[in-house]
Design a protein around this motif. Structure first.
Motif, PDB file in Angstrom:
ATOM      1  N   LYS A 117      43.014   2.682 -28.073  1.00 48.03           N
ATOM      2  CA  LYS A 117      42.132   2.864 -29.518  1.00 48.03           C
ATOM      3  C   LYS A 117      43.101   1.483 -29.969  1.00 48.03           C
ATOM      4  N   LEU A 118      42.604   0.534 -31.622  1.00 47.64           N
ATOM      5  CA  LEU A 118      43.449  -0.364 -32.058  1.00 47.64           C
ATOM      6  C   LEU A 118      44.099   0.722 -33.480  1.00 47.64           C
ATOM      7  N   ASP A 119      45.332  -0.424 -33.757  1.00 45.11           N
ATOM      8  CA  ASP A 119      45.748   0.164 -34.776  1.00 45.11           C
ATOM      9  C   ASP A 119      45.064   0.013 -36.436  1.00 45.11           C
ATOM     10  N   ALA A 120      44.795  -1.276 -35.930  1.00 44.21           N
ATOM     11  CA  ALA A 120      44.092  -2.216 -37.558  1.00 44.21           C
ATOM     12  C   ALA A 120      43.782  -3.637 -36.719  1.00 44.21           C
ATOM     13  N   ILE A 121      42.830  -3.835 -37.047  1.00 43.86           N
ATOM     14  CA  ILE A 121      41.670  -5.304 -36.692  1.00 43.86           C
ATOM     15  C   ILE A 121      41.571  -6.254 -37.764  1.00 43.86           C
ATOM     16  N   SER A 122      40.872  -6.926 -37.833  1.00 42.89           N
ATOM     17  CA  SER A 122      40.535  -8.507 -38.767  1.00 42.89           C
ATOM     18  C   SER A 122      39.200  -7.956 -39.146  1.00 42.89           C
ATOM     19  N   TYR A 123      39.139  -8.170 -40.452  1.00 42.01           N
ATOM     20  CA  TYR A 123      37.657  -8.485 -41.087  1.00 42.01           C
ATOM     21  C   TYR A 123      36.544  -9.669 -40.111  1.00 42.01           C
ATOM     22  N   ASP A 124      37.505 -10.096 -39.710  1.00 40.26           N
ATOM     23  CA  ASP A 124      36.967 -11.524 -38.616  1.00 40.26           C
ATOM     24  C   ASP A 124      36.513 -11.545 -37.322  1.00 40.26           C
TER      25      ASP A 124
END
Ligand code: ADP
Ligand code: ASP
Ligand code: MG
Length: 400
Positions: A191-198
């Protein structure tokens, strides 16, 4: 006091027990003193079942009538959720897309939201109601129901969050966040904690259905931070936000898209204007072309190969057969596109070759390749797709 938008997908409201589970999440949020707007999808496989029902009667039904039918799925779930919230003793009102102010264009089955007129939503919140809105639908300038395309409820939620300047937009689903690959296909995905919009936009467009790509596009445009989380486990999810506030991952994920077909036009004239003639006729019929490959000319002719979404194959073949007299048109529906996405690729060499090495080790043949700053896609045989995703994932995210 904050305004929180919460969206629940089909699995999250699939039966009475799940509907009550959602009602509890919503009312817990409301009890803390927040205004809450809830967006829901149709229960379980309802939308697929409605499509099957339509096909039994008329597989060539107009898109307008399809929208009239498909919009009914969400009407059921908003009423049921509102009833569950009433039973828990909270004030609530359910609204269809048109009642909630969703104005769209007239592209039935793939309508674009033009604006959300928020008067009714605001009036209901002023009355301290929890507002339950049908996702996936709106109304066009003729007063007819439209739908936003499969997975469109995510976009409904983001549109409300943007129009109402919500403090939070939570997308509740059946996995607890965005993973480095579909966790149902790749058990070692993390699981990713965060990811960019792009990056999320690329992943969603390239087949990671956890978020609809248009919802990510809209979230980026209006700077709506999203949280993707599970309605079934109480753990923090993945935040989708602007890249400036996070470390660039070399690779953020691997995605697979099987909604694709490959077409080759063999022996077209090797002269100026050939590609223009071909692709302008396709675009005139709104057929989007994805990966394009052209061979070097030999003896006055060349070959052009490209991919389209599977649903457009028939239309594309009809146009091509009318376009070039002497060319031969061949196609393959048994293909899949597998992609890696990562903002860190821009500054690191060798990412593509690592992907190709993984495919070679798995003895999987590459038919076509496409790259951009933050992604590499390959077209391969569909039967190899899941194996390819696992092999590539294992190369970039080795176990332990
Ligand atoms: P909902 O009905 O809640 O909108 P979807 O079925 O549209 O849910 O999306 C959730 C599904 O997306 C998950 O069950 C999972 O199998 C799939 N999925 C594909 N790629 C990913 C990924 N990278 N991370 C998380 N889930 C993914
Ligand atoms: N019910 C619609 C679908 O199945 C919309 C959604 O789930 O977002 O595509
Ligand atoms: Mg979905």
């Amino acid at each position: 006091m904050s305004l929180i938008v919460q969206k629940f997908g089909g699995t999250s409201v699939a039966n009475a027990e799940r509907v009550f589970n959602v009602a509890r999440i919503v009312t817990d949020t409301y009890k803390k003193g927040n205004d809450v707007v809830v967006v829901v999808s149709a229960q379980g496989d309802t939308t697929d079942d409605l499509i099957d029902k339509a096909n039994e009667i008329n597989p060539n039904a107009s898109r307008r009538e399809m929208d009239m039918l498909l919009a009914s799925g969400e009407q059921i779930s908003i009423a049921l959720l509102a009833m569950a919230i009433q039973k828990l003793g909270f004030p609530v009102v359910s609204l269809l897309g048109w009642q909630a102010g969703f104005k769209t264009n007239s592209t039935y089955s793939a309508a674009r939201i033009k604006r959300v007129e928020t008067d009714r939503l605001k009036a209901e919140l002023d009355k301290h109601n929890i507002v339950v809105v049908a996702g996936f639908q709106g109304v066009n300038q003729y007063g007819d129901m439209t739908t936003l395309g499969r997975g469109g409820s995510d976009t409904s939620a983001v549109a409300i969050a943007a129009a109402m300047k919500a403090d939070k937009c939570q997308i509740y689903t059946d996995v607890d966040g965005v993973y480095t690959a579909d966790p149902r296909k790749v058990p070692t995905a993390t699981k990713l904690d965060a990811i960019s919009y792009d990056e999320m936009l690329e992943l969603a467009t390239l087949g990671a259905q956890v978020l609809n790509n248009r919802s990510v596009e809209m979230a980026k445009k209006y700077s709506v931070e999203l949280e993707v989380l599970s309605s079934l486990t109480n753990v923090p999810g993945t935040i989708v936000k602007e890249a400036t506030r996070m470390e660039k991952m070399l690779i953020s994920g691997v995605a697979k898209d099987t909604n694709v077909a490959r077409i080759s036009v063999i022996g077209v004239p090797d002269e100026p204007g050939t590609a223009f003639k071909l692709f302008s006729r396709l675009s005139a019929k709104d057929i989007n072309v994805d990966i394009i490959l052209q061979s070097v000319g030999r003896d006055g002719t060349k070959d052009i190969t490209f991919t389209v979404a599977a649903g457009y194959l028939k239309d594309a073949l009809a146009i091509l057969n009318d376009t070039f007299d002497s060319a031969q048109v061949i196609y393959d529906e048994d293909v899949a596109k597998v992609s890696i996405v990562g903002a860190g690729m821009e500054t690191h060499a060798g990412v593509a070759s690592k992907m190709f090495e993984a495919l070679y080790s798995a003895q999987i043949n590459i038919q076509m390749i496409a790259t951009s700053e933050i992604k590499v896609s390959v077209l391969i045989a569909r039967e190899d797709a899941d194996r390819a995703v696992r092999a590539i994932h294992n190369a970039f995210f080795p176990e332990n």
